[in-house]
Design a protein around this motif. Structure first.
Motif, short mmCIF file in Angstrom:
data_model
loop_
_atom_site.label_atom_id
_atom_site.label_comp_id
_atom_site.label_asym_id
_atom_site.label_seq_id
_atom_site.Cartn_x
_atom_site.Cartn_y
_atom_site.Cartn_z
N SER A 1 -13.45 2.68 -3.10
CA SER A 1 -14.12 3.90 -3.51
C SER A 1 -15.63 3.70 -3.51
O SER A 1 -16.15 2.66 -3.94
N THR B 1 0.83 -1.19 0.00
CA THR B 1 0.00 0.00 0.00
C THR B 1 0.87 1.25 0.00
O THR B 1 2.02 1.22 0.45
N GLN C 1 0.28 5.26 1.02
CA GLN C 1 -0.46 6.42 1.53
C GLN C 1 -1.98 6.25 1.46
O GLN C 1 -2.71 7.20 1.19
N GLU C 2 -2.45 5.06 1.67
CA GLU C 2 -3.89 4.79 1.71
C GLU C 2 -4.62 5.24 0.44
O GLU C 2 -5.81 5.54 0.47
N ARG C 3 -3.91 5.28 -0.66
CA ARG C 3 -4.53 5.63 -1.94
C ARG C 3 -4.17 4.66 -3.05
O ARG C 3 -4.80 4.66 -4.09
N GLU C 4 -3.16 3.84 -2.84
CA GLU C 4 -2.76 2.84 -3.82
C GLU C 4 -2.63 1.50 -3.12
O GLU C 4 -2.08 1.41 -2.01
N LYS D 1 -10.56 2.64 3.67
CA LYS D 1 -9.44 3.45 3.17
C LYS D 1 -9.20 3.27 1.68
O LYS D 1 -8.80 4.23 1.01
N PHE D 2 -9.41 2.08 1.16
CA PHE D 2 -8.98 1.82 -0.22
C PHE D 2 -10.15 1.59 -1.19
O PHE D 2 -9.94 1.58 -2.39
#
Length: 337
Positions: free
Chosen positions: A141, A62, A64-67, A138-139
């Motif tokens: 959407s 992971t 930064q909690e975006r990828e 977090k991941f």
């Protein structure tokens, strides 16, 4: 006062020295350069989330909690790495590939939200693993979950209920996208093996060899690696993809039909030859060269044709022939001596 030159006491590297063993915790990763940008805080973390295709937790990376990226491991026996002057006994290779977290969330939606609508926080409470809460909050959407679930809002709370029709339609779209990539990469997707070393043309996949169902089957298998076994079966039925055994049976039936057509063509050619033979026999029958009995015999047994016989002479013809014995031809009188 002169300064005395000092000689460096650093020992020289011995080329014959045995390399030292490195700690096995060192690993070899293949990571995209975009994730290793020096700007900002790009801290990569290794975490474990439940993998539906493996039915157990698997390793993910992971950012930064975006990828979120899946970590693929390639291991071969008796393999090690040479890192500088050290030998790393762990010869495994790890690669990171991006993954849509919605595929991982499908398992939890089908498990908890098939009968009633629930919020993601409520799903996390029912799961004993703490990583589920981090994955869903977090991941995942919210816009992506609308493709696989019915969304209901009540104030600031959002509730989701799994919709099988939407999920299958979304997975079918994913499968067709994979088919486009396989065709663009010219990947051979047939049931039989095909070596690219013996292909003369640069175009590896010919238009005649392209089977749409083979591409759909392979793409469905790729997508099915991230799904539960029963959901993968539902996707296969939704796309009307036959099993490999059924495809082999259909292929054998097609080959047998092709052989029968070829045999029918050869039989037709034999019939034409026999018809030509009948025409020839009719011509001989009309002529006065052979007897009619001989023609019947040759027609009834075409495999062993009887030799042609001369016509039997009548009594009058025999008498004329006997009287002509010893006579000379008229042309003999005009020979010059």
């Amino acid at each position: 006062m002169s300064k005395k030159a000092t000689r460096s006491t650093k020992p020289k590297a011995d080329p014959d020295a045995v390399p030292q063993k490195a700690c096995a915790i060192k690993k070899v990763f293949y990571i995209s350069e975009k994730l290793l940008d020096a700007e900002g805080d790009h801290r990569l973390c290794l975490e474990r989330f439940y993998h539906p295709g493996k039915a157990r937790p698997a390793l993910f990376m992971t950012l930064q909690e975006r990828e979120i990226m899946e970590v693929l491991e390639y291991a071969e026996p008796r393999r090690s790495w040479l890192i500088n002057s050290e030998v790393c006994s762990n010869g495994r290779t790890y690669m990171t590939t991006p993954i849509d977290a919605t595929l991982l969330a499908l398992h939890h939606l089908r498990k908890h939200c098939s009968q009633r609508a629930m919020s993601l926080d409520s799903i996390s409470v029912d799961e004993p693993d703490a990583s589920t809460n981090r994955l869903l909050t977090k991941f995942v959407s919210t816009d992506r979950l609308k493709c696989v679930a019915d969304v209901k809002t009540s104030g600031d709370l959002i509730f989701y209920k799994y919709n099988s029709h939407r999920a299958l339609a979304w997975l079918a779209l994913k499968t067709r996208q994979v088919v486009s990539v396989l065709k663009a990469k010219r990947v051979h997707c047939g049931l039989g093996a095909k070596s690219q070393n013996y292909v003369r043309s640069e175009k590896l996949v010919e238009e005649n060899d392209v089977n749409e169902m083979d591409y759909m089957r392979m793409a469905c298998d790729y997508v099915g690696r991230y799904l539960d076994a029963d959901l993968h079966a539902e996707l296969t039925n939704y796309l009307h993809i036959p099993s490999e055994i059924q495809a082999l049976v259909e292929e054998n039936a097609t080959s047998q039909k092709r052989k029968s057509q070829q045999g029918q063509t050869s039989a037709n050619s034999k019939k034409i030859k026999l018809a030509n033979g009948d025409d020839a026999a009719a011509q001989l029958r009309n002529s006065s060269l052979i007897d009619s009995d001989d023609i019947k015999e040759s027609i009834t047994s075409p495999s062993t044709p009887a030799p042609l016989k001369e016509r039997t002479m009548t009594a009058k013809e025999k008498a004329l022939a006997k009287g002509a014995k010893g006579s000379k031809s008229i042309s003999s009188f005009f020979k010059v001596k």
